[in-house]
Scaffold this motif. Structure first.
Motif, PDB file in Angstrom:
ATOM      1  N   LEU A 113      -9.558  13.811  16.860  1.00 11.61           N
ATOM      2  CA  LEU A 113     -10.185  14.788  18.133  1.00 11.61           C
ATOM      3  C   LEU A 113     -11.293  13.665  18.829  1.00 11.61           C
ATOM      4  N   THR A 114     -12.238  12.987  18.156  1.00 13.11           N
ATOM      5  CA  THR A 114     -13.217  12.327  18.751  1.00 13.11           C
ATOM      6  C   THR A 114     -12.925  10.943  19.459  1.00 13.11           C
ATOM      7  N   ALA A 115     -11.821  10.474  19.001  1.00 12.74           N
ATOM      8  CA  ALA A 115     -11.388   9.083  19.806  1.00 12.74           C
ATOM      9  C   ALA A 115     -10.365   9.537  20.911  1.00 12.74           C
ATOM     10  N   ASN A 116      -9.922  10.710  21.335  1.00 12.22           N
ATOM     11  CA  ASN A 116      -9.100  11.193  22.159  1.00 12.22           C
ATOM     12  C   ASN A 116      -9.667  12.078  23.255  1.00 12.22           C
ATOM     13  N   ARG A 117     -11.022  12.118  23.398  1.00 11.32           N
ATOM     14  CA  ARG A 117     -11.600  13.338  24.283  1.00 11.32           C
ATOM     15  C   ARG A 117     -10.865  13.724  25.470  1.00 11.32           C
ATOM     16  N   GLU A 118     -10.431  12.462  26.262  1.00 10.94           N
ATOM     17  CA  GLU A 118      -9.709  12.840  27.395  1.00 10.94           C
ATOM     18  C   GLU A 118      -8.481  13.547  27.367  1.00 10.94           C
ATOM     19  N   VAL A 119      -7.814  13.305  26.295  1.00  6.11           N
ATOM     20  CA  VAL A 119      -6.512  13.945  25.451  1.00  6.11           C
ATOM     21  C   VAL A 119      -6.771  15.476  25.753  1.00  6.11           C
ATOM     22  N   LEU A 120      -7.897  15.855  25.014  1.00  8.39           N
ATOM     23  CA  LEU A 120      -8.310  17.261  24.473  1.00  8.39           C
ATOM     24  C   LEU A 120      -8.042  18.064  25.819  1.00  8.39           C
ATOM     25  N   VAL A 121      -8.784  17.610  27.089  1.00 12.06           N
ATOM     26  CA  VAL A 121      -8.954  18.270  28.107  1.00 12.06           C
ATOM     27  C   VAL A 121      -7.431  18.288  28.928  1.00 12.06           C
ATOM     28  N   ASP A 122      -6.583  17.512  28.668  1.00 16.19           N
ATOM     29  CA  ASP A 122      -5.200  17.541  29.339  1.00 16.19           C
ATOM     30  C   ASP A 122      -4.363  19.014  29.529  1.00 16.19           C
ATOM     31  N   PRO A 123      -4.487  19.180  30.882  1.00 17.37           N
ATOM     32  CA  PRO A 123      -3.747  20.538  31.022  1.00 17.37           C
ATOM     33  C   PRO A 123      -2.574  20.740  30.407  1.00 17.37           C
ATOM     34  N   GLU A 124      -1.935  19.725  30.117  1.00 21.03           N
ATOM     35  CA  GLU A 124      -0.373  20.112  29.289  1.00 21.03           C
ATOM     36  C   GLU A 124      -0.741  20.410  27.767  1.00 21.03           C
ATOM     37  N   ILE A 125      -2.015  19.736  27.260  1.00 20.60           N
ATOM     38  CA  ILE A 125      -2.144  20.079  25.867  1.00 20.60           C
ATOM     39  C   ILE A 125      -2.717  21.415  26.220  1.00 20.60           C
ATOM     40  N   PRO A 148       0.844  -1.359  -0.087  1.00 20.58           N
ATOM     41  CA  PRO A 148      -0.172  -0.026   0.012  1.00 20.58           C
ATOM     42  C   PRO A 148       0.877   1.186   0.011  1.00 20.58           C
ATOM     43  N   MET A 149       0.220   2.479  -0.501  1.00 20.72           N
ATOM     44  CA  MET A 149       0.905   3.593  -0.335  1.00 20.72           C
ATOM     45  C   MET A 149       0.166   4.575   0.624  1.00 20.72           C
ATOM     46  N   VAL A 150      -1.006   3.975   1.045  1.00 23.59           N
ATOM     47  CA  VAL A 150      -1.558   4.986   2.126  1.00 23.59           C
ATOM     48  C   VAL A 150      -2.205   3.660   3.095  1.00 23.59           C
ATOM     49  N   VAL A 151      -2.156   4.272   4.270  1.00 26.36           N
ATOM     50  CA  VAL A 151      -2.843   3.682   5.509  1.00 26.36           C
ATOM     51  C   VAL A 151      -3.871   4.605   5.908  1.00 26.36           C
ATOM     52  N   GLN A 152      -5.119   4.061   6.254  1.00 27.43           N
ATOM     53  CA  GLN A 152      -5.951   5.147   7.089  1.00 27.43           C
ATOM     54  C   GLN A 152      -6.414   4.407   8.345  1.00 27.43           C
ATOM     55  N   ASN A 153      -6.226   4.939   9.424  1.00 27.93           N
ATOM     56  CA  ASN A 153      -6.590   4.089  10.569  1.00 27.93           C
ATOM     57  C   ASN A 153      -7.000   5.168  11.608  1.00 27.93           C
ATOM     58  N   ARG A 154      -7.863   4.922  12.567  1.00 32.96           N
ATOM     59  CA  ARG A 154      -8.591   5.404  13.694  1.00 32.96           C
ATOM     60  C   ARG A 154      -7.404   5.535  14.661  1.00 32.96           C
ATOM     61  N   CYS A 155      -7.183   6.813  15.167  1.00 38.90           N
ATOM     62  CA  CYS A 155      -5.902   6.791  15.661  1.00 38.90           C
ATOM     63  C   CYS A 155      -6.102   7.143  17.311  1.00 38.90           C
ATOM     64  N   PHE A 156      -5.757   6.291  18.251  1.00 42.13           N
ATOM     65  CA  PHE A 156      -5.959   6.323  19.598  1.00 42.13           C
ATOM     66  C   PHE A 156      -4.672   6.967  20.292  1.00 42.13           C
ATOM     67  N   ALA A 157      -4.838   7.815  20.927  1.00 45.08           N
ATOM     68  CA  ALA A 157      -3.357   8.371  21.758  1.00 45.08           C
ATOM     69  C   ALA A 157      -3.169   7.196  22.762  1.00 45.08           C
ATOM     70  N   ALA A 158      -3.899   6.663  23.187  1.00 45.98           N
ATOM     71  CA  ALA A 158      -3.591   5.432  24.338  1.00 45.98           C
ATOM     72  C   ALA A 158      -2.977   4.327  23.398  1.00 45.98           C
ATOM     73  N   LEU A 159      -2.704   4.584  22.203  1.00 49.01           N
ATOM     74  CA  LEU A 159      -1.878   3.459  21.729  1.00 49.01           C
ATOM     75  C   LEU A 159      -0.794   4.091  21.069  1.00 49.01           C
ATOM     76  N   GLY A 160      -0.386   5.233  21.564  1.00 50.32           N
ATOM     77  CA  GLY A 160       0.750   5.988  21.274  1.00 50.32           C
ATOM     78  C   GLY A 160       0.549   6.670  19.758  1.00 50.32           C
ATOM     79  N   TRP A 161      -0.805   7.025  19.622  1.00 50.46           N
ATOM     80  CA  TRP A 161      -1.505   7.395  18.408  1.00 50.46           C
ATOM     81  C   TRP A 161      -1.216   6.336  17.103  1.00 50.46           C
ATOM     82  N   ASP A 162      -1.342   5.043  17.375  1.00 55.93           N
ATOM     83  CA  ASP A 162      -1.269   4.164  16.542  1.00 55.93           C
ATOM     84  C   ASP A 162       0.284   3.762  16.153  1.00 55.93           C
TER      85      ASP A 162
END
Ligand SMILES: NC(=O)c1ccc[n+]([C@@H]2O[C@H](COP(=O)([O-])OP(=O)(O)OC[C@H]3O[C@@H](n4cnc5c(N)ncnc54)[C@H](OP(=O)(O)O)[C@@H]3O)[C@@H](O)[C@H]2O)c1
Length: 279
Positions: free
Chosen positions: A207-219, A173-187
């Motif tokens: 954004l939608t798969a990582n809502r807990e990350v979006l509210v992280d104080p460091e972000i 493949p030349m492209v891969v398209q995946n759902r990207c979870f921060a909990a998996l080190g962003w795939d």
């Protein structure tokens, strides 16, 4: 900026996704292109996408002077399992025929003679690749070899499956398209394989798969430092680690913001922090 795959085909580094837009698809694709998006993702799968309405938007844009060649169009082959009764091919035909018919129907929907990228929506099984996957992939390789699509790719793929495909396929493949979870080190596992093979990794649901990350104080602190929005931080982070993010925003303001993400620069420390934030 563009990303370039191992076969030297380039893709704009932010892509507009058209899933779940229903009747608004036409209007939103026009708005996305008018806002500056040059890459559009869809699928020949009426459960989630309105590919024909993407085509209507492209037709309207062409009348306004937006040439087909200035856009990067990507669509997908979705197997019977991912379709409802409105299958865009003969559901009892062999898989090679299904891919050919689905592809031809996509060209008609989109009013184009070629695709920039044609993606297998998902392997048929969760682990490993089976006979059906190889048959579909061979049919997609034929489309690639004939020049009807400039790239082929796979979506919703596990690291083991991707490694197997890269090892055994005539054309990886030349492209891969995946759902990207921060909990998996962003795939991370899949991204590493992509990087090793010159495959462009497209991430969705950042954004939608990582809502807990979006509210992280460091972000939030990074966003404050940059004077950016949280979405911009996440999209820019994605770009800086070599990922092509998708956005499916329905808002003109968010389209503008997402496109402006490229104007910010995260430090190496900030990138490393975000990459490991949910591990
Ligand atoms: N291959 C597959 O199986 C698969 C699966 C899912 C998705 N996809 C592709 O990926 C595309 C994107 O899907 P997605 O799940 O990543 O996105 P999405 O479901 O469209 O969600 C994006 C969300 O982020 C919000 N958003 C975007 N920019 C924002 C901003 N600047 N500020 C605040 N909120 C913002 C949007 O809200 P607003 O609308 O209010 O901006 C929306 O709620 C799809 O359209 C499709 O093309 C592929």
């Amino acid at each position: 900026m563009n990303l370039t795959a191992y076969n030297q085909v380039s893709v704009p580094n932010l892509m507009y996704g058209t899933a779940w837009k229903k009747a608004s698809t036409r209007e939103l694709v026009q708005l996305a292109v008018a806002s500056g998006f040059r890459a559009i993702d869809t699928a020949n799968q009426l459960i989630h996408y309105e590919e024909a309405l993407v085509g209507e938007a492209l037709q309207a844009l062409e009348q306004q002077g937006v040439r087909r060649e200035s856009l990067f169009l990507q669509t997908k082959f979705t197997s019977v399992d991912g379709q409802d009764q409105r299958t865009p091919y003969d559901p009892v035909a062999d898989l090679t025929t299904q891919v050919r018919q689905s592809f031809a129907s996509s060209l008609t929907h989109l009013g184009t003679a070629y695709m920039d990228s044609y993606v297998l929506h998902a392997p048929f099984q969760r682990r490993g690749l089976g006979q059906s996957d190889w048959e579909v992939w061979a049919a997609m390789e034929e489309l690639y070899k004939s020049g009807k699509t400039k790239m082929i790719g796979i979506s919703n793929v596990a690291a083991g499956q991707l490694a197997e495909l890269c090892e055994k396929a005539r054309h990886k493949p030349m492209v891969v398209q995946n759902r990207c979870f921060a909990a998996l080190g962003w795939d991370k596992q899949v991204r590493d394989i992509c990087q090793a093979h010159g495959i462009i990794y497209q991430g969705f649901s950042l954004l939608t798969a990582n809502r807990e990350v979006l509210v992280d104080p460091e972000i939030r602190a990074i966003a404050r430092r940059l004077g950016a929005g949280i979405a911009q931080v996440i999209f820019r982070f994605a770009m800086q680690i070599g990922m092509l993010p998708l956005t499916g925003t329905t808002s003109a303001q968010h389209m503008k913001e997402d496109l402006q993400a490229e104007q910010f620069t995260l430090s190496i420390e900030e990138i490393q922090r975000i990459e490991s934030i949910a591990l």
